[in-house]
Design an enzyme around this catalytic site. Structure first.
Site, mmCIF file in Angstrom:
data_model
loop_
_atom_site.group_PDB
_atom_site.id
_atom_site.type_symbol
_atom_site.label_atom_id
_atom_site.label_comp_id
_atom_site.label_asym_id
_atom_site.label_seq_id
_atom_site.Cartn_x
_atom_site.Cartn_y
_atom_site.Cartn_z
ATOM 1 N N GLU A 102 0.855 -1.126 0.078
ATOM 2 C CA GLU A 102 0.044 0.112 0.150
ATOM 3 C C GLU A 102 0.852 1.239 0.060
ATOM 4 O O GLU A 102 1.997 1.261 0.497
ATOM 5 C CB GLU A 102 -0.878 0.038 1.296
ATOM 6 C CG GLU A 102 -1.889 -1.205 1.154
ATOM 7 C CD GLU A 102 -3.059 -1.187 2.304
ATOM 8 O OE1 GLU A 102 -4.367 -1.058 2.265
ATOM 9 O OE2 GLU A 102 -2.649 -0.868 3.495
ATOM 10 N N CYS A 115 3.344 8.445 1.404
ATOM 11 C CA CYS A 115 3.934 7.538 2.448
ATOM 12 C C CYS A 115 4.263 6.185 1.651
ATOM 13 O O CYS A 115 3.286 5.595 1.109
ATOM 14 C CB CYS A 115 2.806 7.467 3.383
ATOM 15 S SG CYS A 115 3.286 6.270 4.740
ATOM 16 N N CYS A 122 6.158 -7.344 7.430
ATOM 17 C CA CYS A 122 7.416 -6.707 8.003
ATOM 18 C C CYS A 122 7.950 -7.903 9.278
ATOM 19 O O CYS A 122 6.852 -8.740 9.423
ATOM 20 C CB CYS A 122 6.798 -5.584 8.964
ATOM 21 S SG CYS A 122 8.133 -4.596 9.813
ATOM 22 N N CYS A 126 5.599 -5.290 16.024
ATOM 23 C CA CYS A 126 5.444 -3.972 16.973
ATOM 24 C C CYS A 126 4.084 -4.339 17.229
ATOM 25 O O CYS A 126 3.313 -4.537 16.429
ATOM 26 C CB CYS A 126 5.798 -2.718 16.256
ATOM 27 S SG CYS A 126 7.466 -2.308 15.880
ATOM 28 N N CYS A 129 1.025 -2.199 15.895
ATOM 29 C CA CYS A 129 0.950 -1.797 14.405
ATOM 30 C C CYS A 129 0.310 -3.096 13.643
ATOM 31 O O CYS A 129 0.705 -4.248 13.965
ATOM 32 C CB CYS A 129 2.712 -1.696 13.931
ATOM 33 S SG CYS A 129 2.549 -1.470 12.254
ATOM 34 N N CYS A 362 -1.485 5.899 10.028
ATOM 35 C CA CYS A 362 -0.136 5.270 10.454
ATOM 36 C C CYS A 362 -0.566 4.061 11.158
ATOM 37 O O CYS A 362 -1.193 4.048 11.961
ATOM 38 C CB CYS A 362 0.563 6.194 11.667
ATOM 39 S SG CYS A 362 0.857 7.775 11.103
#
Ligand code: SAH
Length: 397
Positions: A102, A115, A122, A126, A129, A362
């Site tokens: 994205e 962004c 990933c 975290c 997230c 975010c």
């Protein structure tokens, strides 16, 4: 621009100038003119945003045909394009089976920030997230990273028209840029894909290509400490640090890379970051998690920790996602926290969440991609390639 499968044409997108010249020479361009030809193609690709060779009107027709035969300029495929109530846009892009990622565009009064993702999924996990719940599928290539910028500029009509083209001055892209800033804050950890991120950003900041100043490019890391000096020396962009906690016991849990590179080491790397100054401050991102990291004692410790570092502190209200184990701090608590930080002399804008309604804020990005066994992926790719060539064979010539 699928990842190299046996019969895919290599992409020219994302090659540096020398590699572009070498590719043209290997395709048969005479050594004496390779430099000039590479310059022309480069200019078409990155100043005018030509999506295909046919558009490159000052190149001889047979030369265009040669390029067409040997190389691809394909952008990532747009799977979905969404627009938020607040004008934020999000594209889900795809470059092969199971390779989806994205990109988000955030328009503001005085700027437009893109962004960009560096990985599909990933490795960092975290806890707050959404991307962290998606396993790493793979690193994005320079063409895929840069492709995100090209797609956004296409959609926003943000290219310079070729000189002499009709209506050039009327084009918005010729007068006021839409993409003024690029942040490596999408899916993935950019410092775990250093070479590809570096290659893409070097084209973003090249004065003869996308020509964004390095000051308008920011790389965000959760804290891959050994790579931070290299990022400063070799990329030279602004730096943002996803800090989110001021004590190792908590950071070990919510940003697990902290177990490898604890807070003290991370802050030392920031103190030594090449080029950091009051004019080029390091941004510390701090997500506000209710009852977890938002006490006033945390705020005071935050101020103490960053002392001596030219810093900006970005307080980010936590953006929820399905199944998230946290809540956003109360607004009154965020204000009290911000006041302590402000009083200590740090500009600490509380980032207004953008694009929450389309899951573009975010930490909300995620794609459905999952890592497949290499054998399954290759089988799927070759089936797709066969279907495609069968389709092409059916097309009228
Ligand atoms: N891996 C890099 C790049 C991602 S940047 C990094 O960690 O810096 C994305 C930013 O959004 C990071 O600061 C991340 O910590 C933050 N973030 C992640 N999830 C969030 C959420 N749910 N709400 C608000 N911010 C979040």
């Amino acid at each position: 621009m699928a990842p190299p499968s046996a019969d895919a044409k290599p992409s020219l997108i994302g090659l540096d100038r020398a590699a572009l010249k070498a590719a043209l020479a290997a395709a048969g361009v005479a050594p004496g003119s390779a430099n000039m030809r590479a310059g022309q193609v480069w200019n078409w690709l990155y100043v005018h945003g030509a999506p295909d060779f046919a558009r490159m009107s000052n190149l001889a027709k047979d030369f265009r045909a040669l390029l067409e035969e040997k190389f691809s300029l394909a952008r990532p495929e747009i799977v979905t394009a969404q627009v938020s109530r607040d004008g934020t846009r999000k594209w889900l892009l795809r470059t092969g089976p199971g390779i989806e990622f994205e990109t988000v565009y955030i328009p503001e009064e005085d700027r437009g920030t893109l962004c960009v993702s560096s990985q599909v999924g990933c490795t960092l996990t975290c806890k707050f997230c959404h991307t962290g719940t998606q396993k790493l599928v793979r690193n994005l290539t320079p063409a895929e990273i840069l492709g995100q910028v090209l797609i956004a500029k296409d959609a926003l009509d943000d290219w310079s028209a070729p000189r002499g083209a009709a209506g050039a001055s009327a084009r918005a892209g010729a007068t006021q840029r839409k993409v003024t800033n690029v942040v490596m804050m999408g899916m993935g950890e950019p410092l775990y894909n250093f070479d590809n991120v570096k290659a893409a950003l070097s084209i973003v900041t090249d004065g003869g290509a996308l020509a964004l100043s390095k000051r308008r490019v920011t790389l965000s890391t959760a804290g891959v400490v050994p790579m931070i000096p290299r990022a400063g020396h070799e990329i030279g962009s602004g730096l943002a640090i996803s800090l989110h906690a001021v004590r190792d016991e908590l950071r070990d849990v919510i940003v697990p890379i902290n177990r490898k590179y604890p807070i003290a080491d991370l802050l030392q790397a920031c103190r030594e970051y090449p080029g950091a100054s009051n004019a080029r401050r390091i941004t510390f991102e701090y997500v506000m998690l209710k009852g977890v990291n938002d006490s006033l004692a945390d705020a005071k410790e935050l101020v103490r920790l960053v002392k001596g570092i030219p810093a900006k502190i970005n307080l980010i209200p936590f953006n929820a996602w399905p199944g998230a184990p946290y809540e956003c701090s109360d607004w009154s608590q965020i204000e009290k926290f911000a006041e302590i930080v402000n009083k200590a002399g740090y500009a600490s804008p509380v980032r207004t969440p953008r694009g929450r309604d389309i899951m573009a804020a975010c930490g909300q990005l995620k794609s459905e991609s999952v890592k497949q066994r290499a054998s399954a992926r290759m089988a799927q790719e070759s089936a797709m390639a066969q279907a495609q060539s069968a389709h092409l064979a059916r097309m009228p010539h």
